[in-house]
Design a protein around this motif. Structure first.
Motif, PDB file in Angstrom:
ATOM      1  N   ALA A 671       1.029  -1.118  -0.161  1.00 32.37           N
ATOM      2  CA  ALA A 671       0.170   0.019   0.374  1.00 32.37           C
ATOM      3  C   ALA A 671       0.559   1.630   0.134  1.00 32.37           C
ATOM      4  O   ALA A 671       0.614   2.158  -0.617  1.00 32.37           O
ATOM      5  N   ASP A 672       1.818   0.968   0.870  1.00 33.21           N
ATOM      6  CA  ASP A 672       3.147   2.292   1.060  1.00 33.21           C
ATOM      7  C   ASP A 672       3.522   2.954  -0.316  1.00 33.21           C
ATOM      8  O   ASP A 672       3.491   4.010  -0.863  1.00 33.21           O
ATOM      9  N   ALA A 673       3.494   1.586  -1.104  1.00 34.17           N
ATOM     10  CA  ALA A 673       4.321   1.282  -2.916  1.00 34.17           C
ATOM     11  C   ALA A 673       3.543   2.845  -3.417  1.00 34.17           C
ATOM     12  O   ALA A 673       3.762   3.007  -4.042  1.00 34.17           O
ATOM     13  N   LEU A 674       2.519   1.795  -3.355  1.00 36.10           N
ATOM     14  CA  LEU A 674       1.423   3.243  -4.547  1.00 36.10           C
ATOM     15  C   LEU A 674       1.130   4.275  -3.616  1.00 36.10           C
ATOM     16  O   LEU A 674       1.068   5.117  -5.243  1.00 36.10           O
ATOM     17  N   GLU A 675       1.536   4.439  -2.845  1.00 36.03           N
ATOM     18  CA  GLU A 675       1.316   5.984  -2.850  1.00 36.03           C
ATOM     19  C   GLU A 675       2.704   6.788  -2.782  1.00 36.03           C
ATOM     20  O   GLU A 675       2.306   7.936  -2.946  1.00 36.03           O
ATOM     21  N   LEU A 676       3.613   6.012  -2.325  1.00 35.65           N
ATOM     22  CA  LEU A 676       5.099   6.636  -2.817  1.00 35.65           C
ATOM     23  C   LEU A 676       5.025   6.426  -4.330  1.00 35.65           C
ATOM     24  O   LEU A 676       5.496   7.820  -5.149  1.00 35.65           O
ATOM     25  N   ALA A 677       4.449   5.503  -4.891  1.00 32.23           N
ATOM     26  CA  ALA A 677       5.083   6.265  -6.657  1.00 32.23           C
ATOM     27  C   ALA A 677       3.744   7.374  -6.989  1.00 32.23           C
ATOM     28  O   ALA A 677       4.658   8.096  -8.067  1.00 32.23           O
ATOM     29  N   ARG A 678       3.373   7.358  -6.673  1.00 28.87           N
ATOM     30  CA  ARG A 678       2.208   8.864  -7.002  1.00 28.87           C
ATOM     31  C   ARG A 678       2.827  10.439  -6.510  1.00 28.87           C
ATOM     32  O   ARG A 678       3.001  11.057  -7.483  1.00 28.87           O
ATOM     33  N   ARG A 679       3.724  10.160  -5.502  1.00 28.58           N
ATOM     34  CA  ARG A 679       4.124  11.116  -5.185  1.00 28.58           C
ATOM     35  C   ARG A 679       5.790  11.345  -6.091  1.00 28.58           C
ATOM     36  O   ARG A 679       5.705  12.172  -6.314  1.00 28.58           O
ATOM     37  N   ALA A 680       6.360   9.984  -6.407  1.00 28.32           N
ATOM     38  CA  ALA A 680       7.328  10.157  -7.533  1.00 28.32           C
ATOM     39  C   ALA A 680       6.739  10.830  -8.408  1.00 28.32           C
ATOM     40  O   ALA A 680       7.307  11.415  -9.116  1.00 28.32           O
ATOM     41  N   ARG A 681       5.317  10.397  -8.808  1.00 29.24           N
ATOM     42  CA  ARG A 681       5.353  10.668 -10.394  1.00 29.24           C
ATOM     43  C   ARG A 681       5.069  12.203  -9.788  1.00 29.24           C
ATOM     44  O   ARG A 681       5.522  12.711 -11.253  1.00 29.24           O
ATOM     45  N   ARG A 682       4.313  12.691  -9.171  1.00 25.83           N
ATOM     46  CA  ARG A 682       4.423  13.700  -8.851  1.00 25.83           C
ATOM     47  C   ARG A 682       6.022  14.902  -8.729  1.00 25.83           C
ATOM     48  O   ARG A 682       5.679  15.815  -9.693  1.00 25.83           O
TER      49      ARG A 682
END
Lengths: 731, 55
Positions: A671-682
């Motif tokens: 679950a953390d990975a999906l959140e981090l991936a969103r932040r990374a995309r931003r």
């Protein structure tokens, strides 16, 4: 200081300090493949100076070992021991409390990749030192050196910069040439053009004693772009070397029976008709039919069934299944390329290519970028030629436009963020295998879980001791202790506090259960039909205990949830993503797990094809699906999904099909990975925004012919620095 | 400004020295196991070369 009994899947938590070690420390030197014939062992538990000394001293004192060298960064030891095998050394290390696994040296190709890393590092070093020296001279020119002094400084700069660009720019020139041959315009074409044009124009200006030379810009371009390229390379190399280590752990070998002798043979050399011996606990290496012996087979990896099935002569078995209780002799029916394992892998390969067509943000940017830059430079050249009629002025302006727009920051924008994000995920136990995986993870809105081995540990747990009367517990403990069957082992673990009863003639009947004599009476623990139970309900995993002349007692088991599974599912649902559970297991077992995790949408009895079809159907409906699974029955779905994650305990084929490997047992990082991936995309988008903003400001100056080498140097270093700092905010 | 005749060769020489040193660390594989090297200084074992004779 030793980590005794560290679970090798939980290797990341073996030493918190080690987890915190940044990827940067892995550097380029990943190779220790050593000379041919060296043994390489993986040591997941080592983490400090004392560990190194222990391992090297113990191995060095072992007869037959010539030398042993630990690499702490990779947690491996390379042993020079001619004529010895890993099986001789693993018990030695086990004896001093270090878990060791043999690695297949042929699967570790790190040395070739390592040469590439050192090559880029060397070019970075050369361009870095050249940049510093040229910059010293350029500062003098900018601050007003005149006439002969300026000329001399330009000539010295040229002497340093031209060889540097020729050497350090080679990766860009080579890649630009490849792109042009293929009829494309990649990022590297404008980069190479800018490097060559900047050097040529500067040399020309120097010869004509002109005011402006861009030698510092050319060398700086090389330096920054190489740093971006190196970050990119290292992210891939670290992921690849760890992924290679995972596959190298499974040394593919089978025991071939030839004229009654047992010959260890590589799986690739098996032929149909061969007889192979499969010991209890071993994975079946090829499809075949049982000739002799009976046993229980764990086929959860292929079908998702959590309850072992019985195997006896005449039964067909498939590669990938695990033999649990008794030795089996198998007549191979299909091996290598014809086995069902290989057919599944082929299915995966065809689905993979579809995912390979995913275009990353960087690709889309560079596609628009290269033509735009060339048009701008050409337009400036045309305009100034028409205005002044002086080709020298026009070429100068065009070169300045190319230098200013050169994608220093663009080249760093993605690698810097991806390095920061994957370093963070690596410390949380997630290994990113695919370059575009992070971007795809950021788009996920639907998550599909497999049950056995993914949401659960794939190991049964006794539901309750209540059905077992206290006076029978000692007997149950003794019987359970006599078998390697997973149900028995879990029963024995539940009864660990009970002193086992004294039993005689204890024997295991593979495929049936365990039998013994207790005070002259026959006692049995095993399958319902065998012990003579009336209550043969099929649902769930169960074993039966019978004492001759007494009642038959049913003991129910359920599957233990993976740690973090509840948190993970809850966090995913909170973030508004749809969560599904698709399993090949029976509906009672699936309903139980779904109920415990609060997953409303579940399907049981799914075949591999149905799983993949469900993924395809959801994708067709515009959903971005993340598949999390571990079994062979999941591979098609893993490959078909938008992104996929598999645990390290998964089969090789499943890990190959997925983008991300979960190294620890805990599921929460998903679950953390999906959140981090969103932040990374931003962050990636912000970085593109930043570097475009710099260009929007600087390009008009360049086109108006107002650009100076000082302005170019300022814009270039400021944009590169701000992009890198922005990426570091992710940590 | 005659001092430049000395200073420029000196600065170029120093830069070149740094570059040579960097290439040497790269060639002698000093970036191979950075964490292991950091830990090894705490070890009493002499593992890179023979232990000097006592005394």
């Amino acid at each position: 200081m030793t980590d005794i009994g560290v679970d090798h899947q939980a290797r990341l938590s073996a030493c918190p300090a080690c987890d915190a070690a940044p990827l940067a420390q892995r550097m380029a030197g990943v190779a220790d493949a050593g000379a041919a014939g060296d043994l390489i062992l993986s040591l997941p538990g080592i983490h400090c100076a004392a560990c190194i000394t222990d391992v090297e001293r113990t191995l060095g004192a072992t007869p037959g070992v010539r030398a042993a060298r630990v690499n702490l960064t990779l947690r491996r030891v390379t042993v020079d021991a001619p004529g010895m095998t890993a099986d001789d050394l693993i018990p030695v290390l086990d004896g001093i409390g270090y878990e060791a696994h043999e690695l297949d040296p042929s699967a570790l190709t790190a040395s070739a990749a390592d040469r590439q890393g050192r090559d880029i590092l060397m070019r970075i070093g050369v361009s870095g030192f050249a940049m510093m020296n040229v910059m010293i001279l350029s500062v003098a020119v900018w601050s007003g050196a005149e006439a002969a002094t300026r000329e001399m400084f330009h000539w010295i700069s040229a002497a340093i910069a031209l060889p540097t660009v020729a050497f350090a720019g080679q990766p860009f020139f080579a890649s630009a040439l490849r792109a042009l041959r293929a009829g494309r315009l990649g990022m590297d074409v404008p980069i190479s053009l800018a490097l060559i044009l900047a050097s040529a124009v500067s040399l020309y200006e120097t010869i004509l004693q002109g005011r402006h030379a861009y030698f510092d810009a050319a060398v700086m371009l090389c330096f920054f772009l190489l740093v971006g390229r190196y970050l990119d390379y290292r992210t891939r190399a670290v992921a690849r070397s760890a992924a290679e280590e995972l596959s190298a752990l499974e040394v593919p070998r089978a025991i071939l029976l030839r004229d009654g002798a047992e010959v260890p043979t590589p799986v690739a050399d098996l032929r149909p008709g061969d007889l192979i011996l499969v010991r209890p606990g071993a994975r079946i290496a090829a499809d075949g039919i049982v000739e002799r012996g009976s046993s229980d087979i764990d086929r959860s990896a292929l079908t998702g069934e959590s309850i072992p099935v019985a195997a006896s002569p005449g039964i067909g078995l498939t590669a990938g299944e695990v033999n649990l209780t008794g030795p089996l002799t198998l007549r191979v029916t299909a091996a290598g390329r014809d086995s069902s394992l290989a057919r599944l892998t082929a299915l995966v390969a065809s689905a993979e290519s579809a995912r390979g067509r995913y275009t990353s943000v960087a690709d889309r940017m560079s596609r628009a970028y290269a033509p735009a830059v060339h048009v701008l430079a050409l337009a400036s050249f045309g305009f100034w030629l028409w205005r002044t009629g002086d080709a020298r002025v026009a070429v100068n302006v065009a070169a300045a436009v190319l230098i200013i727009t050169c994608p220093c920051a663009l080249g760093l924008a993605v690698p810097a963020v991806v390095t920061a994000a994957s370093g963070r995920l690596f410390r949380r136990g997630l290994l990113i295998k695919n370059a575009t995986a992070l971007e795809r993870l950021a788009e996920i809105d639907t998550v599909i879980f497999d049950k056995t081995g993914t949401l659960t540990m794939g190991m049964p747990r006794l539901k309750s001791l209540d059905p077992l009367p206290p006076d029978l517990r000692a007997i149950a403990a003794a019987l359970a202790g006599g078998s390697a069957h997973p149900l028995s082992q879990s029963l024995a673990a539940a009864l660990a506090a009970v002193a086992p009863a004294q039993l005689d003639d204890l024997r295991e009947l593979p495929g049936h259960g365990v039998e013994a004599r207790w005070q002259g009476r026959r006692v049995r623990l095993g399958r319902a039909e065998w012990v003579g139970a009336d209550d043969v309900r099929a649902e769930g995993a169960a074993t039966w205990l019978a004492v001759d002349g007494g009642p038959v007692i049913r003991l129910d088991f359920d599957d233990r949830l993976r740690p973090g599974a509840e948190d993970c599912v809850a966090a995913l649902q909170r973030s508004g993503r749809q969560v599904l559970l698709l399993s090949g297991d029976n509906s009672a077992a699936v309903a139980d797990i779904a109920g415990r995790l609060g997953i409303a949408n579940w399907q049981s009895g799914m075949t591999p094809g149905e799983k993949a079809a469900t993924v395809a159907e959801l994708s067709g409906g515009g959903r971005r699906v993340l598949m999390v699974g571990d079994g062979l029955n999941d591979t098609a779905a893993l490959a078909a999904a938008h992104a996929s994650i598999s645990p390290a305990s998964a089969l090789d084929a499943a890990r190959v099909a997925s983008d991300v490997v979960l190294m620890g047992n805990d599921l929460a990082p998903v679950a953390d990975a999906l959140e981090l991936a969103r932040r990374a995309r931003r962050r990636i988008h912000e970085n593109f925004g930043l570097s475009i903003a710099y260009n929007v400001v600087a390009v008009p100056f360049a086109m108006m012919g107002l650009a100076t080498p000082l302005l170019a140097a300022l814009a270039m270093s400021a944009s590169s620095l701000s992009v890198t700092l922005n990426a570091l905010r992710l940590r | 400004m005659e001092v430049l005749i000395i200073l420029i060769p000196v600065s170029l020489g120093l830069g070149g020295l740094g570059l040579v040193a960097f290439l040497w660390t790269l060639r002698s594989r000093q970036y191979e196991d950075p964490r292991g090297d950091a830990e090894r200084i705490l070890s009493d074992e002499w593992d890179d070369r023979p232990k000097p004779p006592p005394g």
